[in-house]
Design a protein around this motif. Structure first.
Motif, PDB file in Angstrom:
ATOM      1  N   LEU A 103       0.784  -1.223   0.000  1.00  0.00           N
ATOM      2  CA  LEU A 103       0.000   0.000   0.000  1.00  0.00           C
ATOM      3  C   LEU A 103       0.824   1.284   0.000  1.00  0.00           C
ATOM      4  CD1 LEU A 103      -2.766  -0.929   2.615  1.00  0.00           C
ATOM      5  CD2 LEU A 103      -2.862  -1.131   0.138  1.00  0.00           C
ATOM      6  N   PHE A 104       2.026   1.206   0.507  1.00  0.00           N
ATOM      7  CA  PHE A 104       2.839   2.425   0.637  1.00  0.00           C
ATOM      8  C   PHE A 104       4.065   2.409  -0.278  1.00  0.00           C
ATOM      9  CE2 PHE A 104       5.901   5.321   2.426  1.00  0.00           C
ATOM     10  CZ  PHE A 104       5.145   6.404   2.847  1.00  0.00           C
ATOM     11  N   LYS A 105       4.897   1.431  -0.095  1.00  0.00           N
ATOM     12  CA  LYS A 105       6.157   1.389  -0.839  1.00  0.00           C
ATOM     13  C   LYS A 105       5.934   1.357  -2.342  1.00  0.00           C
ATOM     14  CE  LYS A 105      10.428  -1.369  -1.115  1.00  0.00           C
ATOM     15  NZ  LYS A 105      11.106  -2.573  -0.577  1.00  0.00           N
ATOM     16  N   SER A 106       4.997   0.530  -2.804  1.00  0.00           N
ATOM     17  CA  SER A 106       4.752   0.412  -4.250  1.00  0.00           C
ATOM     18  C   SER A 106       4.241   1.726  -4.836  1.00  0.00           C
ATOM     19  CB  SER A 106       3.751  -0.711  -4.533  1.00  0.00           C
ATOM     20  OG  SER A 106       2.468  -0.400  -4.025  1.00  0.00           O
ATOM     21  N   VAL A 107       3.420   2.443  -4.064  1.00  0.00           N
ATOM     22  CA  VAL A 107       2.878   3.722  -4.533  1.00  0.00           C
ATOM     23  C   VAL A 107       3.982   4.774  -4.621  1.00  0.00           C
ATOM     24  CG1 VAL A 107       1.348   5.633  -3.917  1.00  0.00           C
ATOM     25  CG2 VAL A 107       0.549   3.280  -3.703  1.00  0.00           C
ATOM     26  N   VAL A 108       4.847   4.819  -3.618  1.00  0.00           N
ATOM     27  CA  VAL A 108       5.953   5.769  -3.629  1.00  0.00           C
ATOM     28  C   VAL A 108       6.878   5.499  -4.816  1.00  0.00           C
ATOM     29  CG1 VAL A 108       8.014   6.552  -2.396  1.00  0.00           C
ATOM     30  CG2 VAL A 108       5.875   6.174  -1.150  1.00  0.00           C
ATOM     31  N   LEU A 109       7.202   4.236  -5.039  1.00  0.00           N
ATOM     32  CA  LEU A 109       8.086   3.875  -6.144  1.00  0.00           C
ATOM     33  C   LEU A 109       7.471   4.223  -7.492  1.00  0.00           C
ATOM     34  CD1 LEU A 109       9.414   0.402  -4.903  1.00  0.00           C
ATOM     35  CD2 LEU A 109      10.714   2.530  -5.085  1.00  0.00           C
ATOM     36  N   THR A 110       6.203   3.870  -7.671  1.00  0.00           N
ATOM     37  CA  THR A 110       5.526   4.153  -8.944  1.00  0.00           C
ATOM     38  C   THR A 110       5.447   5.652  -9.192  1.00  0.00           C
ATOM     39  OG1 THR A 110       4.175   2.154  -8.670  1.00  0.00           O
ATOM     40  CG2 THR A 110       3.440   3.747 -10.301  1.00  0.00           C
ATOM     41  N   THR A 111       5.110   6.396  -8.162  1.00  0.00           N
ATOM     42  CA  THR A 111       5.011   7.851  -8.299  1.00  0.00           C
ATOM     43  C   THR A 111       6.347   8.465  -8.662  1.00  0.00           C
ATOM     44  OG1 THR A 111       3.207   7.911  -6.672  1.00  0.00           O
ATOM     45  CG2 THR A 111       4.371   9.980  -7.102  1.00  0.00           C
ATOM     46  N   ASN A 112       7.403   8.039  -8.003  1.00  0.00           N
ATOM     47  CA  ASN A 112       8.737   8.573  -8.289  1.00  0.00           C
ATOM     48  C   ASN A 112       9.147   8.338  -9.735  1.00  0.00           C
ATOM     49  OD1 ASN A 112       9.082   9.564  -5.715  1.00  0.00           O
ATOM     50  ND2 ASN A 112      10.246   7.806  -4.972  1.00  0.00           N
ATOM     51  N   LEU A 113       8.718   7.216 -10.300  1.00  0.00           N
ATOM     52  CA  LEU A 113       9.063   6.899 -11.686  1.00  0.00           C
ATOM     53  C   LEU A 113       8.346   7.814 -12.676  1.00  0.00           C
ATOM     54  CD1 LEU A 113       8.965   2.987 -11.531  1.00  0.00           C
ATOM     55  CD2 LEU A 113      10.988   4.428 -11.773  1.00  0.00           C
ATOM     56  N   CYS A 114       7.243   8.391 -12.254  1.00  0.00           N
ATOM     57  CA  CYS A 114       6.452   9.250 -13.143  1.00  0.00           C
ATOM     58  C   CYS A 114       6.730  10.736 -12.956  1.00  0.00           C
ATOM     59  CB  CYS A 114       4.964   8.993 -12.924  1.00  0.00           C
ATOM     60  SG  CYS A 114       4.421   7.296 -13.291  1.00  0.00           S
ATOM     61  N   LEU A 115       7.349  11.110 -11.858  1.00  0.00           N
ATOM     62  CA  LEU A 115       7.489  12.529 -11.507  1.00  0.00           C
ATOM     63  C   LEU A 115       8.370  13.329 -12.461  1.00  0.00           C
ATOM     64  CD1 LEU A 115       7.699  12.789  -7.612  1.00  0.00           C
ATOM     65  CD2 LEU A 115       6.012  13.834  -9.133  1.00  0.00           C
ATOM     66  N   ASP A 116       9.448  12.743 -12.953  1.00  0.00           N
ATOM     67  CA  ASP A 116      10.367  13.495 -13.804  1.00  0.00           C
ATOM     68  C   ASP A 116       9.655  14.056 -15.033  1.00  0.00           C
ATOM     69  OD1 ASP A 116      12.506  13.174 -12.139  1.00  0.00           O
ATOM     70  OD2 ASP A 116      13.413  11.518 -13.258  1.00  0.00           O
ATOM     71  N   HIS A 117       8.842  13.221 -15.679  1.00  0.00           N
ATOM     72  CA  HIS A 117       8.121  13.678 -16.872  1.00  0.00           C
ATOM     73  C   HIS A 117       7.117  14.776 -16.497  1.00  0.00           C
ATOM     74  CE1 HIS A 117       5.887  13.679 -20.610  1.00  0.00           C
ATOM     75  NE2 HIS A 117       4.774  13.452 -19.922  1.00  0.00           N
ATOM     76  N   MET A 118       6.402  14.582 -15.401  1.00  0.00           N
ATOM     77  CA  MET A 118       5.415  15.574 -14.975  1.00  0.00           C
ATOM     78  C   MET A 118       6.089  16.913 -14.673  1.00  0.00           C
ATOM     79  SD  MET A 118       2.921  13.382 -12.435  1.00  0.00           S
ATOM     80  CE  MET A 118       1.935  11.996 -13.025  1.00  0.00           C
ATOM     81  N   LYS A 119       7.224  16.876 -13.997  1.00  0.00           N
ATOM     82  CA  LYS A 119       7.934  18.106 -13.648  1.00  0.00           C
ATOM     83  C   LYS A 119       8.467  18.796 -14.899  1.00  0.00           C
ATOM     84  CE  LYS A 119      10.702  17.831 -10.018  1.00  0.00           C
ATOM     85  NZ  LYS A 119      11.701  17.252  -9.071  1.00  0.00           N
ATOM     86  N   LYS A 120       8.944  18.011 -15.843  1.00  0.00           N
ATOM     87  CA  LYS A 120       9.455  18.572 -17.101  1.00  0.00           C
ATOM     88  C   LYS A 120       8.340  19.286 -17.865  1.00  0.00           C
ATOM     89  CE  LYS A 120      11.876  17.273 -21.337  1.00  0.00           C
ATOM     90  NZ  LYS A 120      12.485  16.151 -22.114  1.00  0.00           N
ATOM     91  N   ASN A 121       7.152  18.680 -17.861  1.00  0.00           N
ATOM     92  CA  ASN A 121       6.002  19.258 -18.566  1.00  0.00           C
ATOM     93  C   ASN A 121       5.270  20.320 -17.751  1.00  0.00           C
ATOM     94  OD1 ASN A 121       6.380  17.738 -20.821  1.00  0.00           O
ATOM     95  ND2 ASN A 121       4.439  16.639 -20.700  1.00  0.00           N
ATOM     96  N   LYS A 122       5.663  20.419 -16.481  1.00  0.00           N
ATOM     97  CA  LYS A 122       4.990  21.341 -15.552  1.00  0.00           C
ATOM     98  C   LYS A 122       3.477  21.090 -15.506  1.00  0.00           C
ATOM     99  CE  LYS A 122       8.344  25.087 -15.377  1.00  0.00           C
ATOM    100  NZ  LYS A 122       9.466  24.192 -15.658  1.00  0.00           N
ATOM    101  N   TRP A 123       3.144  19.808 -15.443  1.00  0.00           N
ATOM    102  CA  TRP A 123       1.736  19.402 -15.286  1.00  0.00           C
ATOM    103  C   TRP A 123       1.690  17.924 -14.926  1.00  0.00           C
ATOM    104  CZ3 TRP A 123      -2.263  16.173 -16.456  1.00  0.00           C
ATOM    105  CH2 TRP A 123      -3.565  16.642 -16.237  1.00  0.00           C
ATOM    106  N   GLY A 124       0.845  17.589 -13.987  1.00  0.00           N
ATOM    107  CA  GLY A 124       0.669  16.188 -13.631  1.00  0.00           C
ATOM    108  C   GLY A 124      -0.442  16.018 -12.621  1.00  0.00           C
ATOM    109  N   ARG A 125      -1.058  14.866 -12.652  1.00  0.00           N
ATOM    110  CA  ARG A 125      -2.117  14.546 -11.708  1.00  0.00           C
ATOM    111  C   ARG A 125      -1.833  13.178 -11.096  1.00  0.00           C
ATOM    112  NH1 ARG A 125      -2.378  19.068 -12.134  1.00  0.00           N
ATOM    113  NH2 ARG A 125      -4.110  20.432 -12.785  1.00  0.00           N
ATOM    114  N   ILE A 126      -1.727  13.148  -9.783  1.00  0.00           N
ATOM    115  CA  ILE A 126      -1.479  11.910  -9.041  1.00  0.00           C
ATOM    116  C   ILE A 126      -2.679  11.673  -8.133  1.00  0.00           C
ATOM    117  CG2 ILE A 126       0.023  10.729  -7.397  1.00  0.00           C
ATOM    118  CD1 ILE A 126       2.252  12.735  -8.380  1.00  0.00           C
TER     119      ILE A 126
END
Length: 199
Positions: A103-126
């Motif tokens: 419930l926690f570790k998998s969500v943190v890992l998955t989110t971290n893998l997606c953050l770089d693209h979201m930050k680059k685009n300056k848009w994201g929804r989690i």
């Protein structure tokens, strides 16, 4: 209909219940959806009915999760199966560790893998699919109450940090929907109370 210019989503726990319905809704709104789950047969069926892109994977497998790094995800739906039911006296430390990983570790890992693209685009929804038990703990869901509460706190912390990139992080506290999970919980509860599930 959803109105945005961001067209790629990732949904975990996509083979049934809330995850499956979320995939259907996103596809209906012309979003490209990667559907992640362990049950291959159900994912294939979902692919045929929606056109989603299936990824057969156990999100607790950190090495397997790395495959998601190359995907450019704009919308992330963290939806995990619930841990086993039980009160504080019937679950073990090992149960807590397994629930943390799920419930926690998998969500943190998955989110971290997606953050770089979201930050680059300056848009994201989690969006983290959580449980109403975060707000009002249920005695027979000690594991879920505990770990999902930690995830809620983490999500708020994340939201404060990435808001400057126009990325939001929110939790949906799901209630009593007609899903496999709720059916299983009701069956277990009825068994312990020695009553029929229809009573």
């Amino acid at each position: 209909m959803l109105k945005n210019n961001y067209k790629t989503a990732l949904v975990t726990g996509a083979s049934s219940g809330i995850g499956e319905e979320t995939v259907k809704l996103l596809v209906k709104n012309n979003i490209k959806v990667y559907a992640v789950a362990r049950r291959k047969n159900k994912l294939i069926k979902l692919e045929k009915t929606t056109g989603c892109i299936p990824i057969v994977m156990d999100i607790r497998d950190r090495k397997a999760l790395e495959k998601l790094r190359k995907l450019k995800i704009d919308i992330l739906i963290n939806n995990t199966q619930g841990p086993k039911a039980g009160d504080v006296e019937s679950v073990s430390l090992d149960d807590y560790q397994k629930s943390f990983d799920l419930l926690f570790k998998s969500v943190v890992l998955t989110t971290n893998l997606c953050l770089d693209h979201m930050k680059k685009n300056k848009w994201g929804r989690i969006i983290n699919m959580s449980s109403v038990s975060v707000k009002e703990p249920l005695n027979y869901l000690a594991l879920s109450n505990t770990i999902r509460s930690a995830l809620t706190s983490w999500s708020k912390t994340l939201a404060n940090q990435v808001g400057i990139y126009n990325i939001t992080a929110n939790n949906i506290l799901t209630g009593y929907f007609d899903t496999e999970r709720i059916s299983d919980l009701n069956s277990e509860k009825a068994k312990k109370m020695n009553i029929k599930i229809d009573d």
